[in-house]
Design a protein around this motif. Sequence first.
Motif, PDB file in Angstrom:
ATOM      1  N   VAL A 182      15.779  13.355  -2.997  1.00 36.82           N
ATOM      2  CA  VAL A 182      16.736  12.885  -1.767  1.00 36.82           C
ATOM      3  C   VAL A 182      16.047  12.890  -0.493  1.00 36.82           C
ATOM      4  O   VAL A 182      15.941  12.125   0.254  1.00 36.82           O
ATOM      5  N   MET A 183      15.340  14.048  -0.200  1.00 34.95           N
ATOM      6  CA  MET A 183      14.799  14.341   1.053  1.00 34.95           C
ATOM      7  C   MET A 183      13.477  13.414   1.023  1.00 34.95           C
ATOM      8  O   MET A 183      13.003  13.146   2.329  1.00 34.95           O
ATOM      9  N   LEU A 184      12.813  13.405   0.253  1.00 31.29           N
ATOM     10  CA  LEU A 184      11.661  12.624  -0.082  1.00 31.29           C
ATOM     11  C   LEU A 184      11.815  11.020   0.313  1.00 31.29           C
ATOM     12  O   LEU A 184      11.187  10.517   1.196  1.00 31.29           O
ATOM     13  N   PHE A 185      12.995  10.708  -0.268  1.00 30.15           N
ATOM     14  CA  PHE A 185      13.266   9.379   0.078  1.00 30.15           C
ATOM     15  C   PHE A 185      13.675   9.028   1.684  1.00 30.15           C
ATOM     16  O   PHE A 185      13.302   8.113   2.071  1.00 30.15           O
ATOM     17  N   LEU A 186      14.508   9.852   1.942  1.00 30.95           N
ATOM     18  CA  LEU A 186      14.822   9.881   3.505  1.00 30.95           C
ATOM     19  C   LEU A 186      13.697   9.928   4.342  1.00 30.95           C
ATOM     20  O   LEU A 186      13.585   9.024   5.187  1.00 30.95           O
ATOM     21  N   ALA A 187      12.796  10.854   4.110  1.00 29.31           N
ATOM     22  CA  ALA A 187      11.420  11.175   4.996  1.00 29.31           C
ATOM     23  C   ALA A 187      10.752   9.822   5.012  1.00 29.31           C
ATOM     24  O   ALA A 187      10.224   9.433   5.976  1.00 29.31           O
ATOM     25  N   GLY A 188      10.644   9.128   3.801  1.00 32.64           N
ATOM     26  CA  GLY A 188       9.556   8.071   3.595  1.00 32.64           C
ATOM     27  C   GLY A 188      10.420   6.988   4.196  1.00 32.64           C
ATOM     28  O   GLY A 188       9.748   5.853   4.827  1.00 32.64           O
ATOM     29  N   ILE A 239       9.448   4.956  -2.948  1.00 35.37           N
ATOM     30  CA  ILE A 239      10.594   3.765  -2.861  1.00 35.37           C
ATOM     31  C   ILE A 239      11.336   3.804  -1.749  1.00 35.37           C
ATOM     32  O   ILE A 239      11.498   2.683  -0.903  1.00 35.37           O
ATOM     33  N   GLY A 240      11.341   5.041  -0.941  1.00 35.59           N
ATOM     34  CA  GLY A 240      12.000   5.179   0.401  1.00 35.59           C
ATOM     35  C   GLY A 240      11.106   4.186   1.513  1.00 35.59           C
ATOM     36  O   GLY A 240      11.606   3.850   2.424  1.00 35.59           O
ATOM     37  N   SER A 241       9.802   4.560   1.325  1.00 39.50           N
ATOM     38  CA  SER A 241       8.686   3.919   2.176  1.00 39.50           C
ATOM     39  C   SER A 241       8.907   2.512   2.118  1.00 39.50           C
ATOM     40  O   SER A 241       8.882   1.736   3.090  1.00 39.50           O
ATOM     41  N   VAL A 242       8.720   1.922   0.967  1.00 34.27           N
ATOM     42  CA  VAL A 242       8.798   0.298   0.670  1.00 34.27           C
ATOM     43  C   VAL A 242      10.239   0.004   1.563  1.00 34.27           C
ATOM     44  O   VAL A 242      10.208  -1.042   1.860  1.00 34.27           O
ATOM     45  N   PRO A 298       0.819  -1.084  -0.111  1.00 30.35           N
ATOM     46  CA  PRO A 298      -0.074   0.007  -0.144  1.00 30.35           C
ATOM     47  C   PRO A 298       0.864   1.146  -0.143  1.00 30.35           C
ATOM     48  O   PRO A 298       0.415   2.343  -0.385  1.00 30.35           O
ATOM     49  N   LEU A 299       2.076   1.303   0.437  1.00 31.29           N
ATOM     50  CA  LEU A 299       2.863   2.257   0.465  1.00 31.29           C
ATOM     51  C   LEU A 299       3.263   2.475  -1.105  1.00 31.29           C
ATOM     52  O   LEU A 299       3.487   4.022  -1.340  1.00 31.29           O
ATOM     53  N   LEU A 300       3.282   1.992  -1.927  1.00 37.21           N
ATOM     54  CA  LEU A 300       3.590   2.208  -3.415  1.00 37.21           C
ATOM     55  C   LEU A 300       2.336   2.730  -3.979  1.00 37.21           C
ATOM     56  O   LEU A 300       2.608   3.766  -4.784  1.00 37.21           O
ATOM     57  N   GLY A 301       1.107   2.768  -3.370  1.00 37.09           N
ATOM     58  CA  GLY A 301       0.042   3.267  -4.101  1.00 37.09           C
ATOM     59  C   GLY A 301      -0.008   4.625  -4.171  1.00 37.09           C
ATOM     60  O   GLY A 301       0.013   5.368  -5.052  1.00 37.09           O
ATOM     61  N   PRO A 302       0.577   5.517  -3.160  1.00 37.94           N
ATOM     62  CA  PRO A 302       0.496   6.953  -3.280  1.00 37.94           C
ATOM     63  C   PRO A 302       1.593   7.519  -4.287  1.00 37.94           C
ATOM     64  O   PRO A 302       1.642   8.629  -4.660  1.00 37.94           O
ATOM     65  N   SER A 303       2.343   6.698  -4.521  1.00 41.73           N
ATOM     66  CA  SER A 303       3.543   7.008  -5.444  1.00 41.73           C
ATOM     67  C   SER A 303       3.229   6.621  -7.005  1.00 41.73           C
ATOM     68  O   SER A 303       3.658   7.070  -7.959  1.00 41.73           O
ATOM     69  N   VAL A 304       2.852   5.425  -7.091  1.00 42.36           N
ATOM     70  CA  VAL A 304       2.371   4.669  -8.367  1.00 42.36           C
ATOM     71  C   VAL A 304       1.327   5.545  -8.767  1.00 42.36           C
ATOM     72  O   VAL A 304       1.044   5.506 -10.097  1.00 42.36           O
TER      73      VAL A 304
END
Length: 543
Positions: free
Chosen positions: A441-447, A375-378, A196-202
């Motif tokens: 980069v910041m989005l990846f780290l925050a996720g 991707i960071g969240s996954v 489900p974490l991929l949902g908001p990004s995909v």
Amino acid sequence: MTMADSQSTNLAPINAEVNDDTDTQLQKKPTALETKEKVIKLDIEHAIVENDPRIWSTTRKNVVLFIISGASMIAGLSANIQNPANAQIEQELHASPGDISLSLSLFILVQGNFPVLWSAISEIKGRKIVYLLSVSLFTLGSAIVAISKTIGLVIGMRIVQAAGSSAVIAIGAATLADMYEPHQRGTMMGIYYAAPLLGPSVAPIVAGGLVQGLGWRAVFWFLVIWGAIIFLAFLLLFQDTFRRERSLTYQNVLKKRIRSNALAKAKADSQDTVSHPSTEEKITKNASNQDPEAQTPTIVPAAAIKEVKLSLADVNPFPPYLKIIGRTNNLAILIPSGLLFAFSFSIAYTCARTLANTYQYDALKTGLVLLAYGIGSVAGSILGGRWSDRTLAKLKVKYEGKSYPEMRLESTKIAMWWLPPSVIGYAWVCQERVHVAAMCVMLFLAGFFSIWIYTSTLAYIVDANVGRSSTAVATNSSFRGLSAFVAAEVAVPLQDAIGDGGLYTLWAGLLVIAQLLILLVLYRGAKWREESEKREKAKAEES
């Protein structure tokens, strides 16, 4: 009883009386009637059941994990897939921005709170029937949205979509709890929650392509197709993991029904009842002195379960819900869980606005940037889950095999150092309009760090509520939905008033508070949980 006890797989009865005359006890053999009527006291997570999901093959478990992960993507996709279509919906259906905002806010509110009802049904009728009903409802809602000609019908059917997509949020985690031991759940929760974490990004990428190529209605036809595929997977490949003997909710309702039947029989024939108490009355007498929601509940024998049939009329989702939030340790962990989800919803929503308004990105480019957060969240979900299980295993060795649910939260400490700085970094990268690569980069780290922490809190909620995992996760979903609803309503006004820099500096402060609450549960949660169990037991004995 500690969690260490609950993890034991010793299935021998533990309520047998021990007499001084050992020889006599060894020679005495219970009659068939005594064996049938005996109330066996076991750890409810390891009650003896037919076709035990805990001992299914790895392949069989992986098939179930794959199906519920695919189903869980429905929740993430449907919540965000409308965004790229909003402009076309406004133009074609003559909708106002307020109408669009209402459709999004109501969706996330209903999706967060409806699992409480799905959870209660699943604890009486099982998981599979809930999956089939909810996915059918979602698919129907999606189809009607796709052919809608008024914004009112779109809003109404988006609410139906939300109700249908919400079941797997709670029941999915409960299904994993049905199959896996506590020391395995962190890893499996991480894998499951990655979908489900991929949902908001995909969703923005998929929707952007569909809107640009086929129009906004194609977005919802895509959801119809996805829903139909998931429905067939549940219908043909999924075997129910629910076992009534392991559900505290089911056992509690069953005991009330047995007690009611016994009282009715007593009124009909008081003499017979006094002289020859029935099996049901004996069970009821024993059960009345036990806490049906305690960690070491009295399990009603299989014979009684087969004799007494429960229906949806026995479902009342509110007492279990109130019991969950009535425990201090649960409330203290549900608040940070809600904040973490609200942050994730807010950052995806406001980042899309920033990219569109400041960087002039279209829906497809916006989706590609937000993919960094996904991707960071996954990665955080999978690695955080594994780290959670590893930390729990190391602490069990350190404490000579003893463990309790709060130990798992130790794994969140490493991410706590990095989450607030990552959020502040994102805030001022956006505020200063730095190159989009820095934003990625910041989005990846925050996720990565936010979901690392969330995975452990979700596993803790399951571990700390033995025998009522679906209710606990549904309550967690309710907190998430309410938090995200508030975040959706205030995000744009705050973003316009204080900018991304001010908004996400504020979010960094809220996340620090969330982390402090998690640490409080880590160090004080066991005591709170034990005190709650004692209060519940005392209350049950008085009634």
